[in-house]
Design an enzyme around this catalytic site. Structure first.
Site, PDB file in Angstrom:
ATOM      1  N   LEU A 193      -2.703  -2.845  -6.191  1.00 41.07           N
ATOM      2  CA  LEU A 193      -2.012  -1.780  -6.921  1.00 41.07           C
ATOM      3  C   LEU A 193      -1.199  -1.004  -5.891  1.00 41.07           C
ATOM      4  CD1 LEU A 193      -4.843  -0.265  -9.212  1.00 41.07           C
ATOM      5  CD2 LEU A 193      -2.962  -1.691  -9.976  1.00 41.07           C
ATOM      6  N   ASP A 194      -0.049  -0.461  -6.297  1.00 44.66           N
ATOM      7  CA  ASP A 194       0.747   0.362  -5.384  1.00 44.66           C
ATOM      8  C   ASP A 194      -0.051   1.585  -4.955  1.00 44.66           C
ATOM      9  OD1 ASP A 194       2.842  -1.343  -5.694  1.00 44.66           O
ATOM     10  OD2 ASP A 194       4.055  -0.030  -6.970  1.00 44.66           O
ATOM     11  N   LYS A 195       0.330   2.135  -3.815  1.00 47.86           N
ATOM     12  CA  LYS A 195      -0.352   3.310  -3.258  1.00 47.86           C
ATOM     13  C   LYS A 195      -0.434   4.453  -4.282  1.00 47.86           C
ATOM     14  CE  LYS A 195       0.465   6.835   0.274  1.00 47.86           C
ATOM     15  NZ  LYS A 195       1.368   7.297   1.334  1.00 47.86           N
TER      16      LYS A 195
ATOM     17  N   THR B 195      -0.228   4.217  -7.591  1.00 43.57           N
ATOM     18  CA  THR B 195      -0.787   3.842  -8.898  1.00 43.57           C
ATOM     19  C   THR B 195      -2.285   4.095  -8.899  1.00 43.57           C
ATOM     20  OG1 THR B 195       0.911   2.133  -9.040  1.00 43.57           O
ATOM     21  CG2 THR B 195      -0.872   1.992 -10.617  1.00 43.57           C
TER      22      THR B 195
END
Length: 299
Positions: free
Chosen positions: A90-92, A94
């Site tokens: 997951l993106d930082k 998110t």
């Protein structure tokens, strides 16, 4: 000095939290993740990923999820437990459902389920604007490109297979970009208010920044707090409509502090039996929903 403005206070808190993650001892970080455990069995551990915590290391990253997996495993099981394994990313910025595997075999099995698109992923996002139609599928390939501006930087962008010819306005098929990856996102509006919408999103493919790019460039509805994809040619804070600023009690000059409102809400894993994992949005996301009067029940 503490800002008087409540919205700014909230954002300052999130920025501080992100910074704090980089300063705490890895044991403390593992404990935070342990407290956010949503589900576990003999094969998997499911955590609620906090905002602002990177999954992988990189320049300037002292603490990330990958690094504390051995400590987390010991805290959850026992001192002899083997490190947990990452199954997806997951993106930082998110938040939400993240699956970790207890052993290598389970990790490979689950990674394959992700790769072959057997895992159903449902995200929630607050977007600027209202997608038209309110429900649909965006199917436009995505490619990474360098943006030439006063600060050159890289961004994911759309690489459509068709365009309108300027001369006669006909639809023309264009040569496929060799590096473009096919990308498909289902979306559905759950609520709208204050020039914003709450969207339910199902990425069918898993391209980097797919949801963010499809919403911003495909539907013209960037995610609230997505400063990277709100403009194409420049790196600048997102421009918010007057009503949104008013409801968030925010000045446009402070919009750059607004966090990304993208949350991995649900994951459905087809293991021996299908496991449904649900995680409610973090407090800052819920507060934004309240302030913008985005009420799912009365759209």
């Amino acid at each position: 000095q503490i800002p008087k403005d409540p919205a700014q206070r909230q954002m300052r808190k999130l920025a501080m939290l992100s910074k704090k993650f980089q300063q705490v001892h890895p044991n403390v970080l593992a404990k935070i993740l342990k407290e956010g455990t949503l589900y576990q069995n003999e094969e998997i551990v499911v955590i609620n990923k906090p905002y602002g915590l990177p999954v992988h290391g990189g320049p300037g990253v002292k603490n990330c999820i990958t690094d504390v997996l051995p400590i987390l495993a010991k805290m959850l099981e026992n001192m002899k437990a083997e490190p947990l394994h990452l199954c997806h990313r997951l993106d930082k910025e998110t938040t939400g459902v993240m699956v970790l595997a207890r052993n290598k075999e389970a990790a490979e099995r689950i990674r394959l389920l992700f790769k072959t698109r057997q895992v159903e992923k449902i995200y929630w996002a607050i977007s600027l604007g209202d997608p038209d139609p309110a429900e649909g599928i965006v199917e436009i390939p995505i490619v990474e490109k360098e943006v030439q501006s006063h600060q050159s930087h890289y961004k994911m962008t759309l690489a459509p297979n068709y365009r309108l010819s300027p001369e006669e306005g006909k639809v023309v098929k264009i040569r496929k970009n060799r590096n473009a990856e096919s990308a498909v996102t289902r979306y559905r509006r759950l609520a709208r208010s204050s020039a914003c919408s709450l969207l339910e999103l199902q990425p069918i493919t898993g391209v980097k920044h797919q949801i963010r790019v499809h919403l911003a460039y495909g539907l013209g509805c960037p995610i609230l707090g997505d400063h990277k994809y709100s403009h194409w040619s420049k790196l600048a804070p997102q421009k918010l409509p007057e009503i949104t600023l008013k409801r968030l009690k925010l000045k446009q000059s402070k919009a750059r502090h607004l966090p990304l409102h993208l949350h991995a809400h649900r994951l459905s894993l087809p293991l021996d039996k299908r496991i449904d994992l649900v995680c409610k949005p973090p407090p800052f996301f819920q507060k934004t929903l309240e302030k913008l009067e985005l009420d799912i029940t009365n759209d």
